[in-house]
Design a protein around this motif. Structure first.
Motif, PDB file in Angstrom:
ATOM      1  N   GLU A  56      23.491   7.523  19.536  1.00  0.00           N
ATOM      2  CA  GLU A  56      22.779   8.429  18.611  1.00  0.00           C
ATOM      3  C   GLU A  56      22.501   9.782  19.258  1.00  0.00           C
ATOM      4  O   GLU A  56      22.242  10.751  18.576  1.00  0.00           O
ATOM      5  CB  GLU A  56      21.460   7.860  18.066  1.00  0.00           C
ATOM      6  N   GLU A  57      22.563   9.820  20.608  1.00  0.00           N
ATOM      7  CA  GLU A  57      22.313  11.096  21.304  1.00  0.00           C
ATOM      8  C   GLU A  57      23.434  12.108  21.076  1.00  0.00           C
ATOM      9  O   GLU A  57      23.186  13.304  21.009  1.00  0.00           O
ATOM     10  CB  GLU A  57      22.195  10.877  22.826  1.00  0.00           C
ATOM     11  N   ASN A  58      24.691  11.627  21.016  1.00  0.00           N
ATOM     12  CA  ASN A  58      25.797  12.606  20.948  1.00  0.00           C
ATOM     13  C   ASN A  58      26.655  12.498  19.687  1.00  0.00           C
ATOM     14  O   ASN A  58      27.557  13.310  19.493  1.00  0.00           O
ATOM     15  CB  ASN A  58      26.688  12.516  22.211  1.00  0.00           C
ATOM     16  N   ALA A  59      26.371  11.508  18.815  1.00  0.00           N
ATOM     17  CA  ALA A  59      27.258  11.307  17.649  1.00  0.00           C
ATOM     18  C   ALA A  59      27.280  12.516  16.724  1.00  0.00           C
ATOM     19  O   ALA A  59      28.316  12.831  16.128  1.00  0.00           O
ATOM     20  CB  ALA A  59      26.840  10.055  16.881  1.00  0.00           C
ATOM     21  N   ASP A  60      26.147  13.208  16.622  1.00  0.00           N
ATOM     22  CA  ASP A  60      26.100  14.396  15.756  1.00  0.00           C
ATOM     23  C   ASP A  60      26.933  15.539  16.317  1.00  0.00           C
ATOM     24  O   ASP A  60      27.312  16.452  15.587  1.00  0.00           O
ATOM     25  CB  ASP A  60      24.643  14.866  15.590  1.00  0.00           C
ATOM     26  N   ASP A  61      27.183  15.495  17.629  1.00  0.00           N
ATOM     27  CA  ASP A  61      27.911  16.603  18.263  1.00  0.00           C
ATOM     28  C   ASP A  61      29.421  16.385  18.317  1.00  0.00           C
ATOM     29  O   ASP A  61      30.163  17.269  18.744  1.00  0.00           O
ATOM     30  CB  ASP A  61      27.393  16.808  19.705  1.00  0.00           C
ATOM     31  N   VAL A  62      29.868  15.198  17.931  1.00  0.00           N
ATOM     32  CA  VAL A  62      31.313  14.924  17.956  1.00  0.00           C
ATOM     33  C   VAL A  62      31.993  15.852  16.957  1.00  0.00           C
ATOM     34  O   VAL A  62      31.621  15.897  15.787  1.00  0.00           O
ATOM     35  CB  VAL A  62      31.590  13.434  17.621  1.00  0.00           C
ATOM     36  N   GLN A  63      32.988  16.585  17.435  1.00  0.00           N
ATOM     37  CA  GLN A  63      33.674  17.542  16.535  1.00  0.00           C
ATOM     38  C   GLN A  63      34.982  16.977  15.990  1.00  0.00           C
ATOM     39  O   GLN A  63      35.543  17.526  15.046  1.00  0.00           O
ATOM     40  CB  GLN A  63      33.968  18.839  17.292  1.00  0.00           C
ATOM     41  N   ALA A  64      35.484  15.915  16.601  1.00  0.00           N
ATOM     42  CA  ALA A  64      36.759  15.339  16.165  1.00  0.00           C
ATOM     43  C   ALA A  64      36.603  14.702  14.782  1.00  0.00           C
ATOM     44  O   ALA A  64      35.497  14.328  14.382  1.00  0.00           O
ATOM     45  CB  ALA A  64      37.209  14.293  17.178  1.00  0.00           C
ATOM     46  N   ASP A  65      37.724  14.574  14.068  1.00  0.00           N
ATOM     47  CA  ASP A  65      37.709  13.903  12.759  1.00  0.00           C
ATOM     48  C   ASP A  65      37.930  12.392  12.907  1.00  0.00           C
ATOM     49  O   ASP A  65      37.668  11.634  11.973  1.00  0.00           O
ATOM     50  CB  ASP A  65      38.819  14.473  11.864  1.00  0.00           C
TER      51      ASP A  65
END
Ligand code: NAD
Length: 412
Positions: A298-307
């Motif tokens: 949950e710390e980095n999932a919002d920052d994932v830019q890949a599709d």
């Protein structure tokens, strides 16, 4: 451990159960491991000191065939994680439709601190303490993190000391000792097939797709090379020493040669250095975790830019991260589908060992591709039927196969 890997896997499983509406008794049977073995492994180290390690073998389900799953050597190995990985194997073997159940093993050790002879003694001691629980029709180990063909060859040899010549006790062996051609590349090749079919379904091609890969061991390095061969642009790779990035695309054959010569990526200087965390949130089309578990949280999932998240590793995405990614429209190509190529060719290796007959590499690769195409088609049907993400569809298809086998055999 409330928030451990096993609990996370069970949440994914529960989504499958809920979609199917199974009876609580069936859910319980399918969720919990059948047997867990924990062993103390005492060896003499090279300097004559005593080395004391803990090993595990968790056998999750065998309704569809012998228990099957890798053996991992890592400091992070613990019972909870092995339970999770064993469960994932039951669903993976069912999803890709090979006649096995699921198991996993591991030894809690830093393999980088062991000499080759210490690693051999540790492997042989593990077999001494577990040989009565494994076997070609009981439970068949295979390579996983920090174990390779050499470790499998020692395992085969030590098991044969107790039970006579028995190459089918373990897969992922070197070709010289009854391994299969194509096994080394199989997990990476399966990832290639899974990604290709998912992209094609969405109207995209592999060519020019930008991919960042975490982990450059068996899975990551083979995936990188095969994806590169098929025209994809691998912009970042990493290993335990850190990440290496070139937005115009890395020279993957050169990266591979560097690791073959140096042992790791540490001194690879033809790229920008980034951290393993930064790699996961790079601006690219596909991010592929191919190392350890629970790296997408949950710390980095919002920052994932890949599709797309292509799960080469087992359990790289936590349950909350999966929910965030799905809500954001990111497609997770789940581990039990994406990385099932290894166990598929392990099955081919086992089948060849039992017949004492070898198949050609083109036959192996063709049969592997057929399994992936069939599994992908079945996933699409289930996604449409229940309106669920690919991961839930994968669990639904796998649960249905295991449930049917369980009921038909009268194991309830
Ligand atoms: P491996 O030991 O060959 O390679 C592991 C790679 O991960 C190495 O490059 C290592 O440096 C890197 N790594 C280790 N710790 C790291 C960390 N903390 N951060 C970043 N990188 C790290 O292992 P493998 O066989 O390639 O397995 C990788 C993953 O794929 C595991 O999750 C494994 O369970 C899964 N998997 C492997 C197979 C197989 O056939 N080998 C099959 C299915 C799934």
């Amino acid at each position: 451990m409330a928030g451990g890997a096993y609990e996370s896997t069970n949440k994914f499983l529960q989504d499958g159960f809920d979609t199917l509406g199974l009876a609580p008794k069936t859910e319980h049977m399918l969720k919990t491991p059948a047997r867990e073995v924990k062993v103390e492994l005492v060896i003499t180290m090279d300097d004559e000191s005593v080395g004391n390690f803990i090993g595990y073998r968790v056998q999750h389900d065998n309704a569809r065939g012998p228990f099957k799953g890798g053996l991992r050597y890592d400091e992070s190995v613990n019972r909870n994680e092995v339970q999770s990985l064993a469960s994932l194997m039951s669903w993976k073997t069912a999803l890709i439709d090979v006649p096995y159940g699921g198991a996993k093993g591991g030894i809690s050790v830093n393999p980088r601190e062991l000499s080759t002879s210490e690693k051999e003694r540790l492997t042989r001691r593990f077999v001494e303490t577990t040989h009565q629980f494994i076997g070609p029709t009981t439970d068949i180990p295979a390579p996983d993190m920090n174990t390779d063909g050499q470790v499998m060859a020692w395992l085969f040899d030590e098991y044969s000391n107790f039970h006579g010549f028995e190459p089918a006790v373990v897969t992922g062996k070197p070709v010289d000792v009854h391994g299969s051609v194509g096994r080394d590349a199989a997990t990476g090749r399966g990832c290639l097939f899974a990604l290709r079919d998912v992209l094609n379904h969405d109207g995209h091609e592999l060519a020019d797709t930008e991919i960042a890969i975490q982990g450059f061991g068996n899975v990551g390095s083979w995936a990188a090379r095969l994806l590169d061969d098929h025209g994809a642009v691998v912009t970042a790779v990493s290993d335990i020493t850190g990440g290496y990035y070139d937005p115009t695309g890395l020279d993957i054959p050169a990266v591979y040669e560097h690791v073959a010569a140096e042992g790791d990526l540490k001194t690879f200087d033809d790229a920008t250095e980034i951290t393993n965390d930064e790699l996961l949130t790079l601006d690219c089309d596909v991010v592929m975790p191919a190392a350890i578990g629970h790296v997408l949280t949950e710390e980095n999932a919002d920052d994932v830019q890949a599709d797309y998240v292509l799960e080469g590793a087992n359990g790289p995405t936590t349950y909350p991260a999966h929910q965030i990614l799905t809500d954001r429209g990111v497609t997770c190509i789940p581990d039990i589908f994406a990385n099932a190529g290894g166990v598929t060719v392990s099955y081919f290796e086992w089948a060849q060992n039992i017949q004492h007959f070898s198949w050609s590499e083109s036959e192996i690769n063709q049969r592997l591709e057929e399994r992936f195409i069939d599994a992908h088609d079945a996933l699409r049907d289930t996604m449409d039927r229940y309106d669920v993400p690919m991961r839930t569809a994968a669990f639904v298809n796998a649960i249905e196969r295991v449930r049917r086998a369980t009921e038909m055999r009268g194991l309830q």
